[in-house]
Scaffold this active site. Structure first.
Site, PDB file in Angstrom:
ATOM      1  N   TYR A 143       4.057   9.431 -11.308  1.00  0.00           N
ATOM      2  CA  TYR A 143       3.076   8.568 -10.576  1.00  0.00           C
ATOM      3  C   TYR A 143       2.215   7.717 -11.132  1.00  0.00           C
ATOM      4  O   TYR A 143       2.029   6.359 -11.111  1.00  0.00           O
ATOM      5  CB  TYR A 143       2.045   9.657  -9.731  1.00  0.00           C
ATOM      6  CG  TYR A 143       1.178   8.984  -8.863  1.00  0.00           C
ATOM      7  CD1 TYR A 143       1.469   8.753  -7.568  1.00  0.00           C
ATOM      8  CD2 TYR A 143      -0.302   8.925  -9.223  1.00  0.00           C
ATOM      9  CE1 TYR A 143       0.569   7.903  -6.515  1.00  0.00           C
ATOM     10  CE2 TYR A 143      -1.135   8.135  -8.238  1.00  0.00           C
ATOM     11  CZ  TYR A 143      -0.798   7.764  -7.042  1.00  0.00           C
ATOM     12  OH  TYR A 143      -1.712   7.097  -6.157  1.00  0.00           O
ATOM     13  N   ASN A 155       0.877  -1.113  -0.203  1.00  0.00           N
ATOM     14  CA  ASN A 155       0.163  -0.039   0.043  1.00  0.00           C
ATOM     15  C   ASN A 155       0.772   1.109   0.078  1.00  0.00           C
ATOM     16  O   ASN A 155       0.257   2.251  -0.539  1.00  0.00           O
ATOM     17  CB  ASN A 155      -1.044   0.046   1.241  1.00  0.00           C
ATOM     18  CG  ASN A 155      -1.492   1.373   1.619  1.00  0.00           C
ATOM     19  OD1 ASN A 155      -2.405   1.852   1.017  1.00  0.00           O
ATOM     20  ND2 ASN A 155      -0.963   1.941   2.411  1.00  0.00           N
ATOM     21  N   THR A 177      -4.502  13.177  -0.573  1.00  0.00           N
ATOM     22  CA  THR A 177      -5.521  14.111  -1.082  1.00  0.00           C
ATOM     23  C   THR A 177      -5.846  15.544  -0.783  1.00  0.00           C
ATOM     24  O   THR A 177      -5.960  16.414  -1.365  1.00  0.00           O
ATOM     25  CB  THR A 177      -6.749  13.328  -1.291  1.00  0.00           C
ATOM     26  OG1 THR A 177      -6.600  11.886  -1.537  1.00  0.00           O
ATOM     27  CG2 THR A 177      -7.691  13.665  -2.560  1.00  0.00           C
TER      28      THR A 177
END
Ligand code: NAD
Length: 258
Positions: A156, A91, A196
């Site tokens: 990314y 993760n 975010t």
């Protein structure tokens, strides 16, 4: 403890906060023993305390996913503490926002080191441990940006696209070698986490406006919550998904459906 992953042992990278924290707590609540692995020892310890207070089993492991020796030690510690490794959730991830002509080679390499080298190293060292356990499930957290492009996020996107196909290649190897190891990727849409929040501040000035605007990119009309990603991981980690390997699960409010 009864549960959908009862008796299994899991290692979750980047589990000190955000999506990883939610995954660790969800797997523990469903009966798994969980190694909370991260470079952030302070927050990692808090997650372990929260899991234990809820009646679950967890330990903190200091893990830098970019370092092979760190992975070797973390997987050995998981096996020694829990007796086995059944579930690996790759993760940990980072994003660096920059246009391609301005991005430094160091920044490009930093994104690749965490997002794809880390997934490779974790998988490489988990597979022998899972063979010893008689099978297992590897869940790689990619992104909607492993399926579609986004400006100023070329490193990314490249790293998350690599995670998607790395997952499928290893799924074929592990499917055909009879090891009983399954490998799948998850592709979250924008999720309510610190990562975010940074995007919101940078692109929209403040967090509330940012989340509202990002929400509009998803047909369902909002950004996602970490628990909604954890629910997908739980399915892929459990025996309920025993015929599922090499798949890509978009949990994105419809973002990639168009
Ligand atoms: P986050 O920044 O909130 O948390 C990331 C965690 O990874 C932190 O605890 C951090 O300490 C850890 N970490 C960073 N580098 C590490 C390293 N070298 N070794 C070990 N741990 C390290 O991020 P998040 O939003 O929870 O994202 C988790 C994963 O989900 C990432 O792979 C991210 O790319 C992916 N993802 C996130 C979103 C989103 O909107 N938040 C969307 C799609 C995919």
């Amino acid at each position: 403890m009864a549960g959908r992953v009862a008796g299994k042992a899991a290692l979750v990278s980047g589990a000190a906060t955000g999506i990883g924290q939610s995954i660790a707590m969800c797997l523990a609540a469903e009966g798994a023993s969980v190694a909370v692995a991260d470079i952030d020892a302070g927050r990692g310890a808090d997650v372990v305390t929260a899991i234990r207070e809820a009646g679950g089993k967890a330990l903190f492991l200091s893990l830098d996913v970019t370092e092979e020796a760190s992975w070797e030690a973390a997987i050995a510690a998981t096996e020694s503490e829990f007796g086995r490794l059944d579930i690996l959730v790759n993760n940990a991830g980072i994003a660096i926002v920059e246009s391609v002509d301005k991005m430094s080679f160091d920044d490009w390499r930093a994104v690749m080191a965490v997002n794809i080298d880390g997934v490779f190293l974790g998988t490489k060292h988990a597979v022998p441990a899972m063979r010893r356990a008689g099978g297992g499930s590897i869940v790689n957290i990619s992104s909607i940006l492993g399926l579609t492009g986004e400006e100023k996020l070329s490193a990314y996107c490249a790293s998350k696209g690599a995670v998607r196909l790395f997952t499928k290649a290893v799924a074929l190897e592990c499917g055909r070698d009879g090891s009983g190891i399954r490998v799948n990727s998850i592709h979250p849409g924008y999720i309510h986490t610190a990562m975010t929040e940074e995007t919101c501040r940078r692109d929209y000035g403040d967090i509330a406006t940012g989340f509202a605007e990002l929400g509009k990119l998803h047909p369902i009309g909002r950004v996602g919550e970490p628990e909604e990603i954890a629910a997908g991981v739980l399915y892929l980690a459990s025996d309920e998904s025993k015929f599922v390997t090499g798949s890509e699960l978009a949990i994105d409010g419809g973002y990639t459906a168009a």
